[in-house]
Design an enzyme around this catalytic site. Structure first.
Site, PDB file in Angstrom:
ATOM      1  N   LYS A 164      74.887  88.074  20.108  1.00 16.45           N
ATOM      2  CA  LYS A 164      74.813  87.962  18.652  1.00 16.45           C
ATOM      3  C   LYS A 164      75.719  89.031  18.040  1.00 16.45           C
ATOM      4  CE  LYS A 164      71.611  89.016  14.854  1.00 16.45           C
ATOM      5  NZ  LYS A 164      70.234  89.447  14.502  1.00 16.45           N
TER       6      LYS A 164
ATOM      7  N   ASP B  95      74.483  92.175   8.140  1.00 23.15           N
ATOM      8  CA  ASP B  95      73.449  91.214   7.758  1.00 23.15           C
ATOM      9  C   ASP B  95      72.754  91.679   6.483  1.00 23.15           C
ATOM     10  OD1 ASP B  95      71.518  89.262   7.605  1.00 23.15           O
ATOM     11  OD2 ASP B  95      70.226  90.183   9.121  1.00 23.15           O
TER      12      ASP B  95
ATOM     13  N   LYS C 244      67.558  91.185   1.927  1.00 24.38           N
ATOM     14  CA  LYS C 244      66.756  92.293   2.434  1.00 24.38           C
ATOM     15  C   LYS C 244      66.510  93.308   1.322  1.00 24.38           C
ATOM     16  CE  LYS C 244      68.683  92.273   7.151  1.00 24.38           C
ATOM     17  NZ  LYS C 244      67.459  92.092   7.945  1.00 24.38           N
TER      18      LYS C 244
ATOM     19  N   ASP D 207      73.678  95.127  13.657  1.00 25.10           N
ATOM     20  CA  ASP D 207      73.268  93.783  14.040  1.00 25.10           C
ATOM     21  C   ASP D 207      74.288  93.105  14.946  1.00 25.10           C
ATOM     22  OD1 ASP D 207      71.017  92.230  13.851  1.00 25.10           O
ATOM     23  OD2 ASP D 207      71.692  91.069  12.138  1.00 25.10           O
TER      24      ASP D 207
ATOM     25  N   ASP E 126      67.341  85.155   6.399  1.00 20.54           N
ATOM     26  CA  ASP E 126      67.422  86.416   7.127  1.00 20.54           C
ATOM     27  C   ASP E 126      67.080  86.235   8.607  1.00 20.54           C
ATOM     28  OD1 ASP E 126      67.947  89.105   7.430  1.00 20.54           O
ATOM     29  OD2 ASP E 126      65.927  89.747   6.877  1.00 20.54           O
TER      30      ASP E 126
ATOM     31  N   GLU F 112      68.861  84.699  10.756  1.00 23.11           N
ATOM     32  CA  GLU F 112      70.187  84.094  10.936  1.00 23.11           C
ATOM     33  C   GLU F 112      70.745  84.260  12.339  1.00 23.11           C
ATOM     34  OE1 GLU F 112      71.156  87.927  11.500  1.00 23.11           O
ATOM     35  OE2 GLU F 112      69.803  87.230   9.932  1.00 23.11           O
TER      36      GLU F 112
ATOM     37  N   ARG G 226      69.412  83.925  15.238  1.00 24.24           N
ATOM     38  CA  ARG G 226      69.034  82.817  16.129  1.00 24.24           C
ATOM     39  C   ARG G 226      69.840  81.556  15.823  1.00 24.24           C
ATOM     40  NH1 ARG G 226      62.977  83.384  14.135  1.00 24.24           N
ATOM     41  NH2 ARG G 226      63.816  85.508  14.017  1.00 24.24           N
TER      42      ARG G 226
END
Length: 471
Positions: free
Chosen positions: A233, A238, A245, A256, A315, A317, A319
């Site tokens: 990933k 993010d 967030k 991230d 959020d 995202e 996955r």
């Protein structure tokens, strides 16, 4: 930091000496002085005696972690001085744990100063003094230097500010690694994602001014014994998307990308070590932002394998990016033996396991155990988290094949892993392991031989897993 192995009869006078101690009796001639200074035999305990030019550093247990922490603590102390050379005399026990010493020293010496106007200029030389050099020690030194340097490279990438490390920067870093260690490298943009119907990944990045990049690195040695696929990933930032967030939670979201960074530096290490294993590294490099073109809660996305996803939170995202990357890997790479993904996937994993431990998930108990053993042997912390039939119901959607978040606040790390399982083809179910590295990837305080910020988690465990396949 320079590291050398020096034979005792050739050794010169060094500025400092490091002495690792496990019990009071090891303190030697300075025992009374150290006791009067309240020196304790515990991890991360060290003391510098300027008059004798000695640094004493304690370790509690006879294992990799304690020894690596002890040498790292001593090196940090040494770099705070103006001395240039330091020695550590090895006994039989320390020679047997040489890997921990080398990796602990290099990882402990790490500093991220790219944005500092004044940088630390102390370039320390560490000398390991032995009675006689051996090829075994030299081999461990060279291998451990490669591994630890790759971890530090991963730390640099993760620590880099999001404005300076965009999806295209990610692709450029991959291309540079490919040139450095002679890998094949392919990079695809958003038109390719559309053509391949990878709309789960495409949707996450479409509100960003930075185009999403699908990165595929290939290491193909002759007569490879097995084939491993690594998927990471790579969220360069993010914001949470439209499910924005809170301000405090946006800080550290440059981290991230840790899973993708781990994957890049793992294949770099495997190639540098010239291991007889074919390795593919795939990264979904994306920035999740807000704007008029952002994907939304209530959208239905279609992944590369045709499965539909109900979005209830933008959020969740990572996955969605991994779903398409996993499908791409299985479609493009034939006859692989293992597929491992690495991601800072869930805050729930941090809540459940703490900041220092990776969650290992998958369908095959034997493979999860193998991954756990490799992880522990590498010096990283991990534990297994098991899927179960009841949690599977929590990601059921009434209007699509699966929902991108659970309908309960509990078991979030596992339900995220089970979401990914929807994109692992039936024939590959027992070849797949998911590593949720959200806890240890980035911690806002120093711990052990890890600094404030990025730890480079994932590199050592993945390298060890792949090395174990050769042995």
């Amino acid at each position: 930091m320079k590291i050398k192995i020096v034979e005792k009869f050739k050794s010169k006078d060094f500025d400092l000496e490091i002495i690792l101690v496990n019990k009071i009796e090891d303190l030697g001639e300075n025992k009374d002085l150290l006791e009067s200074l309240d020196f304790k035999i515990k991890d991360e305990s060290s003391i510098f005696l300027p008059e004798s030019k000695k640094i004493y550093s304690a370790f509690e247990e006879f294992n990799y972690d304690s020894i690596a922490i002890a040498i790292a603590t001593a090196i940090k102390k040494a770099t705070s001085t103006k001395f240039k050379t330091v020695k550590l005399v090895l006994n039989n026990f320390l020679e047997d744990n040489f890997k921990a010493l080398v990796e602990g020293a290099i990882l402990g010496a790490y500093k991220f100063e790219n944005y500092k106007s004044e940088k630390n200029k102390n370039d320390l030389e560490l000398n390991f003094v032995v009675e006689k050099k051996s090829s075994k020690l030299s081999d461990v030194l060279e291998e451990s230097k490669i591994i630890a340097s790759s971890v530090n490279c991963a730390r640099d990438m993760v620590n880099t500010a999001p404005a300076d490390f965009t999806p295209k920067s990610f692709a450029e870093a991959a291309q540079n690694i490919a040139k450095e260690v002679d890998l094949e490298c392919e990079v695809f943009g958003e038109k390719y994602l559309e053509k391949q119907k990878m709309m789960s990944m495409h949707s996450v990045g479409r509100a960003s001014v930075h185009e999403s990049q699908l990165i595929h690195l290939k290491y193909k040695p002759k007569k490879a014994k097995t084939k491993v696929v690594l998927v990471g990933k790579g969220l360069t930032y993010d914001s949470g998307g439209l499910s924005l967030k809170p301000a405090d939670f946006m800080i550290t979201m440059k981290a991230d990308k840790s899973g993708g960074v781990a994957v890049l530096n793992t294949i770099k290490t495997i190639a540098a070590l010239k291991l007889p294993i074919e390795v593919h590294a795939i990264v979904g490099a994306v920035e999740n932002m807000i704007g008029g073109n952002a994907y939304k809660p209530d959208d239905i996305l279609r992944a590369k394998n045709g499965k539909t996803i109900e979005v209830r939170n933008t959020d969740a995202e990572g996955r969605l990016v991994l779903a398409d990357c996993l499908c791409y890997a299985q479609d493009e790479i034939k006859d692989f033996n293992y597929i491992l993904d690495f991601a800072t996937l869930t805050g729930a994993c941090v809540v459940g396991l703490g900041e220092y431990t990776t969650g290992i998930m998958g369908n095959c108990e034997e493979l999860k155990h193998k991954a756990l053993v490799s992880c522990q042997n590498s010096g990283e912390y991990a534990t297994k988290l098991d899927f179960n039939r009841y949690l599977k119901k929590c990601i059921k959607s009434e209007i699509a094949d699966v929902c991108n978040i659970s309908n309960t606040r509990y078991g979030g790390a596992i339900t995220a892993g089970m979401f990914l399982d929807n994109f692992i083809y039936e024939e590959n179910k027992n070849k797949w392991v998911h590593f949720d590295i959200a806890g240890p990837a980035f911690v806002e305080k120093a711990w052990g031989y890890n600094p404030y910020g990025a730890s480079g988690t994932g590199v050592r465990m993945a390298v060890q897993f792949i090395k174990d396949l050769v042995n």
